[in-house]
Scaffold this active site. Sequence first.
Site, PDB file in Angstrom:
ATOM      1  N   PHE A  73       0.926  -1.049  -0.262  1.00 52.40           N
ATOM      2  CA  PHE A  73      -0.146  -0.341  -0.188  1.00 52.40           C
ATOM      3  C   PHE A  73       1.091   1.113  -0.227  1.00 52.40           C
ATOM      4  O   PHE A  73       1.998   1.092  -0.014  1.00 52.40           O
ATOM      5  CB  PHE A  73      -0.777   0.260   0.957  1.00 52.40           C
ATOM      6  CG  PHE A  73      -1.989  -1.392   1.748  1.00 52.40           C
ATOM      7  CD1 PHE A  73      -2.963  -1.417   0.641  1.00 52.40           C
ATOM      8  CD2 PHE A  73      -0.776  -2.209   1.924  1.00 52.40           C
ATOM      9  CE1 PHE A  73      -3.358  -2.759   0.681  1.00 52.40           C
ATOM     10  CE2 PHE A  73      -1.345  -3.705   2.361  1.00 52.40           C
ATOM     11  CZ  PHE A  73      -3.023  -3.722   1.709  1.00 52.40           C
ATOM     12  N   SER A 123      -6.835  -7.641  -1.231  1.00 51.15           N
ATOM     13  CA  SER A 123      -6.229  -7.565   0.256  1.00 51.15           C
ATOM     14  C   SER A 123      -6.808  -5.945   0.198  1.00 51.15           C
ATOM     15  O   SER A 123      -6.434  -4.923  -0.323  1.00 51.15           O
ATOM     16  CB  SER A 123      -4.871  -7.302   0.363  1.00 51.15           C
ATOM     17  OG  SER A 123      -4.181  -8.366   0.442  1.00 51.15           O
ATOM     18  N   CYS A 130      -3.706  -5.220   6.553  1.00 49.08           N
ATOM     19  CA  CYS A 130      -4.021  -5.541   5.942  1.00 49.08           C
ATOM     20  C   CYS A 130      -4.373  -6.956   5.853  1.00 49.08           C
ATOM     21  O   CYS A 130      -4.740  -7.852   6.881  1.00 49.08           O
ATOM     22  CB  CYS A 130      -2.963  -6.043   5.270  1.00 49.08           C
ATOM     23  SG  CYS A 130      -3.216  -7.232   3.305  1.00 49.08           S
ATOM     24  N   THR A 132      -8.261  -9.432   4.234  1.00 54.27           N
ATOM     25  CA  THR A 132      -8.477  -9.905   2.893  1.00 54.27           C
ATOM     26  C   THR A 132     -10.052 -10.261   3.306  1.00 54.27           C
ATOM     27  O   THR A 132     -10.516 -10.324   4.003  1.00 54.27           O
ATOM     28  CB  THR A 132      -7.829 -11.591   2.693  1.00 54.27           C
ATOM     29  OG1 THR A 132      -6.887 -12.052   3.306  1.00 54.27           O
ATOM     30  CG2 THR A 132      -8.487 -12.293   1.677  1.00 54.27           C
ATOM     31  N   ALA A 148      -8.288 -12.437  11.852  1.00 50.99           N
ATOM     32  CA  ALA A 148      -7.673 -13.207  13.180  1.00 50.99           C
ATOM     33  C   ALA A 148      -7.245 -13.100  14.933  1.00 50.99           C
ATOM     34  O   ALA A 148      -7.288 -11.885  14.718  1.00 50.99           O
ATOM     35  CB  ALA A 148      -6.192 -13.749  12.080  1.00 50.99           C
ATOM     36  N   HIS A 186       0.966  -4.808   7.603  1.00 49.78           N
ATOM     37  CA  HIS A 186       1.599  -5.300   8.865  1.00 49.78           C
ATOM     38  C   HIS A 186       1.524  -4.048   9.601  1.00 49.78           C
ATOM     39  O   HIS A 186       2.837  -4.117  10.483  1.00 49.78           O
ATOM     40  CB  HIS A 186       3.332  -5.991   8.548  1.00 49.78           C
ATOM     41  CG  HIS A 186       2.547  -7.160   7.396  1.00 49.78           C
ATOM     42  ND1 HIS A 186       3.930  -7.798   6.877  1.00 49.78           N
ATOM     43  CD2 HIS A 186       1.581  -7.168   6.833  1.00 49.78           C
ATOM     44  CE1 HIS A 186       2.783  -8.662   6.219  1.00 49.78           C
ATOM     45  NE2 HIS A 186       1.565  -8.664   5.409  1.00 49.78           N
ATOM     46  N   THR A 231       4.414  12.486   7.424  1.00 53.54           N
ATOM     47  CA  THR A 231       5.693  12.956   7.744  1.00 53.54           C
ATOM     48  C   THR A 231       6.838  12.783   8.834  1.00 53.54           C
ATOM     49  O   THR A 231       5.146  13.806   9.843  1.00 53.54           O
ATOM     50  CB  THR A 231       6.430  13.931   6.701  1.00 53.54           C
ATOM     51  OG1 THR A 231       5.925  13.285   5.397  1.00 53.54           O
ATOM     52  CG2 THR A 231       8.131  13.802   6.496  1.00 53.54           C
TER      53      THR A 231
END
Length: 292
Positions: A73, A123, A130, A132, A148, A186, A231
Amino acid sequence: MAPPPTAAAAAAVRCNPQVLRRGLHPAPSPLPFASRAASTAPLRVPPLRFSLSPVPKSISSPSSSRIPVRSLFTGIVEEVGRVRRIGPPPTPPSGGGGGGDAPGVDLEVETKNLLAGTQLGDSVAVDGTCLTVAAIDAAASTLTFGVAPETLRCTSLGDRAAGDDVNLERALTPASRMGGHFVQGHVDGTGQIAAFRPEGDSVWVTVRAPPEILRLLVPKGFVAVDGTSLTVVNVDEDGGWFDFMLVRYTQDNVVLPKKKVGDKVNLEADILGKYVVKLLAGRMEATSKADS
């Protein structure tokens, strides 16, 4: 200033749902400016024990060795969606998923723009996490994701409830413009909003974070906060915080300005910094062994 917690303690905070819901730092150190009044909301999702884990996508090939597809991404939020429902699936899937007491957790999100071109198995970054796509309901304009247990432990998604807004971004395609930075979706851990301070039509935001994330941040470097590429301006490892600025356009197109002091945010440090830290650690370990 109070010393930052140890790395071990920070890791326990980051991935322990009981600790996460009590807040990142029980006794925050002083900040460079005053904060808005913190508001503590009641817990809306208890610690979860479900076990639905999306199967990673792989490149289809007759070869026995498959190369996993890594979604990427940019941290440029496409749309602010709204949570329709979070909880166990209405109809448990047959065959079981992982040996838990319940089949899993569904996160159903309303979206206006992401349905076109989105397919099952794609995704999508939801608040920088991230996930699914497990179901698409075009009539209801919703996407459903399986979440999960590890994701619930290490992100803020377990705190979401129906009606909450979330940042949405689909994974890159080869033709996408690279407007932000490399974001994997992640999440490294959660931080806690410590302060807002307006300056002109922009807003300074200060976030408390654990040491293992702060050491990966550098001034003028990148960080993804709830999936938004930002930033970094200042990093104070001793004080346990970093800050950044939101320009007017970003304020109008992401969820962060709607949050309050004390709210949790998902943090992902720049992947380049992680590789540098690991390589240097390996070199130092090798040097130490050679000298001993």
